[in-house]
Scaffold this motif. Structure first.
Motif, short mmCIF file in Angstrom:
data_model
loop_
_atom_site.label_atom_id
_atom_site.label_comp_id
_atom_site.label_asym_id
_atom_site.label_seq_id
_atom_site.Cartn_x
_atom_site.Cartn_y
_atom_site.Cartn_z
N THR A 1 45.58 63.74 102.64
CA THR A 1 46.80 63.69 101.82
C THR A 1 46.43 63.89 100.35
OG1 THR A 1 46.58 61.32 101.55
CG2 THR A 1 47.95 62.07 103.39
N PRO A 2 47.39 64.29 99.50
CA PRO A 2 47.08 64.42 98.07
C PRO A 2 46.54 63.11 97.47
CG PRO A 2 49.17 65.49 98.58
CD PRO A 2 48.74 64.78 99.84
N THR B 1 44.70 60.85 98.97
CA THR B 1 43.28 60.71 99.36
C THR B 1 42.41 61.65 98.54
OG1 THR B 1 43.79 59.99 101.62
CG2 THR B 1 41.64 61.00 101.28
N VAL B 2 42.88 62.87 98.34
CA VAL B 2 42.07 63.82 97.56
C VAL B 2 41.88 63.31 96.12
CG1 VAL B 2 41.96 66.18 96.65
CG2 VAL B 2 42.72 65.79 99.01
N GLU C 1 40.96 69.55 101.39
CA GLU C 1 42.11 70.19 100.73
C GLU C 1 43.33 69.30 100.91
OE1 GLU C 1 44.04 73.50 103.15
OE2 GLU C 1 42.03 73.57 104.01
N ALA C 2 44.17 69.25 99.88
CA ALA C 2 45.36 68.40 99.94
C ALA C 2 46.42 69.06 100.83
CB ALA C 2 45.91 68.18 98.54
N ASP D 1 49.99 70.10 102.25
CA ASP D 1 51.34 70.28 101.69
C ASP D 1 52.33 69.39 102.44
OD1 ASP D 1 50.40 72.24 100.04
OD2 ASP D 1 50.77 73.84 101.49
N GLU E 1 51.11 57.50 105.50
CA GLU E 1 50.64 56.75 104.32
C GLU E 1 50.93 55.27 104.54
OE1 GLU E 1 50.18 58.45 100.92
OE2 GLU E 1 51.23 60.34 101.26
N ASN F 1 45.85 54.19 98.29
CA ASN F 1 46.19 55.51 98.86
C ASN F 1 45.64 55.70 100.26
OD1 ASN F 1 47.25 56.12 96.37
ND2 ASN F 1 45.78 57.73 95.85
#
Ligand SMILES: [Zn+2]
Length: 290
Positions: free
Chosen positions: A101-102, A104-105, A138-139, A141, A156, A164
């Motif tokens: 997920t964004p 996590t990134v 990679e995050a 989408d 989440e 996060n």
């Protein structure tokens, strides 16, 4: 007819820690890596830390799912002990996609900042144990991807043992791969869940996982051989409640650590108690951080 997914769990070795704690040498908790696979394709969830651990995982994947294409590795949260191995996987599966997920990134990027990477990870595991350069995921989408027609959903769950965090839910086999939201027979890490509010958030994460109605819940750190049953949720919840209770009755971190050791004499990795106990009683504060 679509395939039926199955899942296998690899549990890493315990990597020795270079720095002594309380004058004693110790090892990091074993790390769970879950392989979800269909007829010809596979997804891995999380990796271990070191090159040698991840090479061992690679051999296990090739034995467990021979000839299957590892399409994805999904990373549950940003702590380095769950993704540093991506670089090693890449050598064996050049077309692999590493997903997270964004949130996590963003956490992964924090982990490789020099002060965190050198101050924490290289201090624990010096030399060339950790693969370099580290590859980030990679995050995503959208929080869903597919394997052989089955949906895999990133859910989440907020702050558990860090911020996060997510779990991976596979509805078709009622599986939740829980990362560090759920612990097996290990002492739980409270170095970051250092306030009552954050520990309540962790409890809410467990409720959220329970509401997914899984049959199998795989803990991010577990003892090899433990069945991945719903008792993992119950035991993780009880440990958080016991930690909270112990915080309220202790007057300093040493008392807290001793109390936890007394309540849980058999969990693996008692050294994990220390950072949580110290974080609950930050220096100079007479009372626990609530
Ligand atoms: Zn972890």
């Amino acid at each position: 007819m679509s395939s039926i997914l199955q899942a296998d769990v690899y549990v890493s070795s315990r990597l020795p820690i270079a720095t002594k704690r309380m004058g004693q040498s110790s090892s990091f908790s074993p790390i769970s890596c879950t392989l979800i696979h269909g007829d010809t394709e596979a997804v891995l969830v999380d990796t271990p830390i070191s090159i040698s651990q991840t090479e061992d995982l690679v051999s296990w994947i090739k034995e467990t799912a021979p000839g299957k294409n590892l399409r994805y590795v999904y990373i549950t949260h940003g702590h380095g002990d769950h993704w540093f191995g991506i670089t090693v996987l890449r050598k064996h599966w050049p077309n692999l996609r590493a997903l997270a997920t964004p949130g996590t990134v963003a956490h992964m990027k924090e982990q490789i900042k020099p002060e965190v990477f050198k101050g924490t990870w290289l201090a624990l595991f010096p030399g060339n144990q950790i693969p370099q350069p580290l590859e980030l995921a990679e995050a995503m989408d959208v929080p869903v991807f597919e394997l052989e027609g089955h949906e895999l959903c990133a859910v989440e769950v907020g702050h558990t043992d860090t911020y996060n965090t997510t779990v991976l839910h596979v509805p078709s086999i009622r599986l939740v791969v829980a990362g560090d939201a759920v612990y097996g027979d290990m002492h739980q890490f409270f170095g970051e869940a250092n306030t009552t509010e954050k520990r309540k958030e962790w409890l809410r994460a467990l409720d959220k996982i329970e509401a997914l109605d899984p049959h199998t819940v795989i803990a991010g750190h577990k003892r090899p051989g433990t069945v991945d049953g719903l008792f993992n949720l119950q035991k993780t919840r009880q440990y958080i409640l016991d930690f909270e209770d112990a915080v309220q009755s202790a007057s300093n971190w040493k008392e807290l650590a001793a109390d936890l050791q007394r309540r849980y004499p058999r969990r693996v990795n008692p050294h994990a108690i220390l950072r949580g106990a110290m974080a609950a009683f930050p220096e100079g504060r007479p009372s626990p951080k609530v």
